[in-house]
Every structure is written in C-alpha cells, then in structure tokens.
Design an enzyme around this catalytic site. Structure first.
Site, PDB file in Angstrom:
ATOM      1  N   HIS A  47       0.825  -1.201   0.000  1.00  0.00           N
ATOM      2  CA  HIS A  47       0.000   0.000   0.000  1.00  0.00           C
ATOM      3  C   HIS A  47       0.867   1.262   0.000  1.00  0.00           C
ATOM      4  CE1 HIS A  47      -2.911   2.814   2.205  1.00  0.00           C
ATOM      5  NE2 HIS A  47      -3.522   2.513   1.081  1.00  0.00           N
ATOM      6  N   ARG A  48       0.931   1.891  -1.173  1.00  0.00           N
ATOM      7  CA  ARG A  48       1.809   3.061  -1.380  1.00  0.00           C
ATOM      8  C   ARG A  48       3.278   2.687  -1.156  1.00  0.00           C
ATOM      9  NH1 ARG A  48      -1.963   7.105   2.366  1.00  0.00           N
ATOM     10  NH2 ARG A  48      -3.927   6.140   1.747  1.00  0.00           N
ATOM     11  N   GLU A  74       1.363  -0.741  -4.981  1.00  0.00           N
ATOM     12  CA  GLU A  74       0.147   0.051  -5.136  1.00  0.00           C
ATOM     13  C   GLU A  74       0.506   1.516  -5.314  1.00  0.00           C
ATOM     14  OE1 GLU A  74      -3.690   2.006  -3.441  1.00  0.00           O
ATOM     15  OE2 GLU A  74      -1.631   2.194  -2.736  1.00  0.00           O
ATOM     16  N   ASP A  76      -1.201   5.449  -6.252  1.00  0.00           N
ATOM     17  CA  ASP A  76      -2.309   6.362  -6.519  1.00  0.00           C
ATOM     18  C   ASP A  76      -1.827   7.382  -7.536  1.00  0.00           C
ATOM     19  OD1 ASP A  76      -4.098   5.485  -4.190  1.00  0.00           O
ATOM     20  OD2 ASP A  76      -2.268   6.074  -3.138  1.00  0.00           O
ATOM     21  N   HIS A  89      -1.166  10.206  -3.049  1.00  0.00           N
ATOM     22  CA  HIS A  89      -2.491   9.772  -2.622  1.00  0.00           C
ATOM     23  C   HIS A  89      -3.488  10.916  -2.535  1.00  0.00           C
ATOM     24  CE1 HIS A  89      -5.654   8.936   0.362  1.00  0.00           C
ATOM     25  NE2 HIS A  89      -5.692   7.750  -0.225  1.00  0.00           N
ATOM     26  N   GLU A 156      -4.372   3.077  -8.704  1.00  0.00           N
ATOM     27  CA  GLU A 156      -5.689   3.652  -8.438  1.00  0.00           C
ATOM     28  C   GLU A 156      -5.863   4.968  -9.186  1.00  0.00           C
ATOM     29  OE1 GLU A 156      -8.582   5.323  -4.855  1.00  0.00           O
ATOM     30  OE2 GLU A 156      -6.793   4.142  -4.338  1.00  0.00           O
ATOM     31  N   GLN A 188      -7.504  -0.034 -10.049  1.00  0.00           N
ATOM     32  CA  GLN A 188      -8.557   0.030  -9.040  1.00  0.00           C
ATOM     33  C   GLN A 188      -9.106   1.442  -8.977  1.00  0.00           C
ATOM     34  OE1 GLN A 188      -7.005  -0.069  -4.990  1.00  0.00           O
ATOM     35  NE2 GLN A 188      -5.026   0.679  -5.695  1.00  0.00           N
TER      36      GLN A 188
END
Length: 315
Positions: A47-48, A74, A76, A89, A156, A188
């Site tokens: 996550h990030r 991941e 964003d 993010h 994302e 996503q």
C-alpha cells in the site's frame, strides 16, 4: 527478378503473420498467467509501497516493498497542471509534502521541487531516517522507467472527475510500455465510471472496484460511500453481477472505527459471483490471519513483510 519478387513478398508476409501470431500468443499467455495468479495465490499488495517503514510513494517505500517480496506495488495517480501522471495519494499537498494546495494546480517542475519525505520522520519517529528528508514526488513515468516489466503495478485512478483525461492517458501509457500485454498491471478505483471507461479502453486490464462501508446517517445501517452497492447485509448476487460486468473483483474496507463491516459471508458471496476480494488496509497480523481464514484473495498492507510472515505460517 520479376519472378522472385512475388515469392519474396509472400514469404515476408508469412513471416510477418507468424511473428504477429507468436506475439499475440505470448501476450495471451502472460495475461492468463496473471489471472491464474490472482485467483490461485493471496496477493501481497504494498500500500503506497512499504509505507509503514518509509515515506509513501517514494523510492524508499517502493524499494523496501520489493525487497520484502511484495506481489504488487500500489500507486495512486493524480495529474499535474501540465498533464503528467503523478504518484501521490491526496488531492492536496499538505499532508505528505512541504507544498500547499491541490496537486492539479501545480506543474510537474513545481511538484518535483517539493520535499516529500521529511513529514514521515516527524510522523513516524520510530522509523525515521535522515535520508528521507528531501525525497521527491515521482511520476508514473519515473516508476516504470525504473522497474519496467519486472514489477507488477496496482494503480488507483484518483479523483477522476478532476481529470477527465486520466483514464485515456493511463491506459495509453500502460499499453505503450507493454505492461498490459505482459500481465503487469491491475487498476482500481472507487469510481465505477472510471473503471467502466478503462474497461472500454482495454478489457484485458484486471479491474478492482473499491468499496468503502461506513454507518449511514441514522447510524443503524452501513452504506457504501459512492452507492455502488447497498449495505453488506443487503447486498445481492445482482449487485455483485453488476460489478462483474466490468471488474474482476472488489476491494472493500474490513473495518470502520475498529469494527468489522464485512465478514466471511460477504467474501463467499463475492466468490460465488466470480469476483476476487482484495481487502484494505491491513497491518495487524491477527487481522491478516482472520481474513485469510475467510478466504480473501489479497490484502493491502503498509507492512508487506508482516503479511509475508503470516503467509509463511499458514502455508
């Protein structure tokens, strides 16, 4: 000479067709291997990056995640004022940089001048490192140039209403770099419209519909933030099938203010409708064990090494 030319043209055409067929076959194999891995193995989604240990969306976080054996990085993505895809993010700069204001109002040069690392040392002194000070924001180009097809990306689309051109720019970039063809990317979004647009642009990209469940105004029931589904207690096969028309899975939150919002039956029902379940963001190892027992297909975590350790215990 005139007699040889048609034969030569035919031979070159045959070779070209053979090469094209081999390329298409290789791409189909790569995509199938990706989908098999998604369905048959629990995915460790950093996550990030390893953002529990280093400033999110920096080389430090990404490199640490990869060293820990993560399956997907991941990212964003927002867009700069001059149209570059930037890994960050928040819609604004204040939390993770020394800048101010919306990302979309700054050029790439302005964004690159910011310090995207010092905040982490203040927020997480137990993991502070002087090297993090001055870390730079990265573009998607930067990340792909560094890692190429050796890494899998879980991207994302953030605030797609702010960036109508984001989906097209993202898909074009991923295709140009061969990342779709090599089975190296998942996209996503919380935005159903964004995912549906990506699906139209390239149906080979695996898509995950993100979901956020929290109490409704009356506090008696749960509701999904964007209205994609009803409460988990009221969700039907038809609701899951609507998602399955464009996506390969769902990405729900597990907790809201410490209390669970999904359970094993939610995961079973999603699976019954041929949807993967990737849950975010799980950093507690007991919670990891619980969700693995329920049959999740992947977990987002800020601490990939913790999840790798849990997976090693249960294998």
């Amino acid at each position: 000479m005139s007699t040889l030319r048609p034969a030569l043209v035919s031979m070159l055409a045959l070779l070209g067709s053979t090469t094209l067929l081999a390329s298409m076959t290789a791409q189909a194999d790569a995509l199938e291997q990706q989908r098999e891995a998604l369905h048959n193995n629990v995915q460790v989604i950093a996550h990030r990056g390893a953002s529990g240990y280093a400033p999110e969306h920096t080389w430090y976080a990404y490199d640490k995640a990869l060293a820990m054996g993560t399956d997907y990085l991941e990212l964003d993505v927002h867009m700069s004022a001059d149209g570059h895809l930037v890994a960050i993010h928040d819609t604004t700069l204040e939390r993770t940089t020394d800048g101010q204001g919306p990302v979309k109002e700054h050029s790439l040069d302005e964004l690159k001048a910011l310090d995207a690392g010092s905040w982490f040392n203040r927020a997480h002194p137990e993991y502070a490192d002087d090297a993090y000070a001055g870390a730079k924001l990265l573009t998607l180009d930067d990340v792909i140039d560094r890692y190429g097809q050796d890494v899998r990306y879980y991207i994302e689309t953030k605030s797609p209403k702010d960036y109508p051109e984001l989906q097209d720019a993202l898909v074009n970039k991923l295709e140009a770099e061969g990342l779709v063809q090599s089975g190296s990317v998942v996209i996503q979004s919380f935005s159903q419209a964004s995912l549906q647009e990506v699906h139209k642009l390239n149906p080979d990209i695996p898509l995950i519909q993100l979901l956020w469940y929290s109490p409704s105004e009356d506090g008696k029931t749960l509701e999904e933030w964007t209205g994609v589904t009803p409460s988990p207690a009221d969700i039907t096969d038809a609701d899951f099938q609507t998602i399955a028309e464009y996506a390969d899975g769902v990405g729900p939150n597990y907790l809201y203010e410490g209390g669970p919002v999904i359970d094993a039956s939610f995961i079973e029902q999603a699976h019954a409708n041929d949807l993967l379940v990737h849950v975010y963001t799980i950093n507690d190892q007991d919670q990891m064990h619980q969700l693995l027992d329920w049959g999740v297909d992947g977990l987002f975590t800020n601490f990939p090494d913790r999840l790798k350790g849990v997976l090693a215990e249960v294998e």
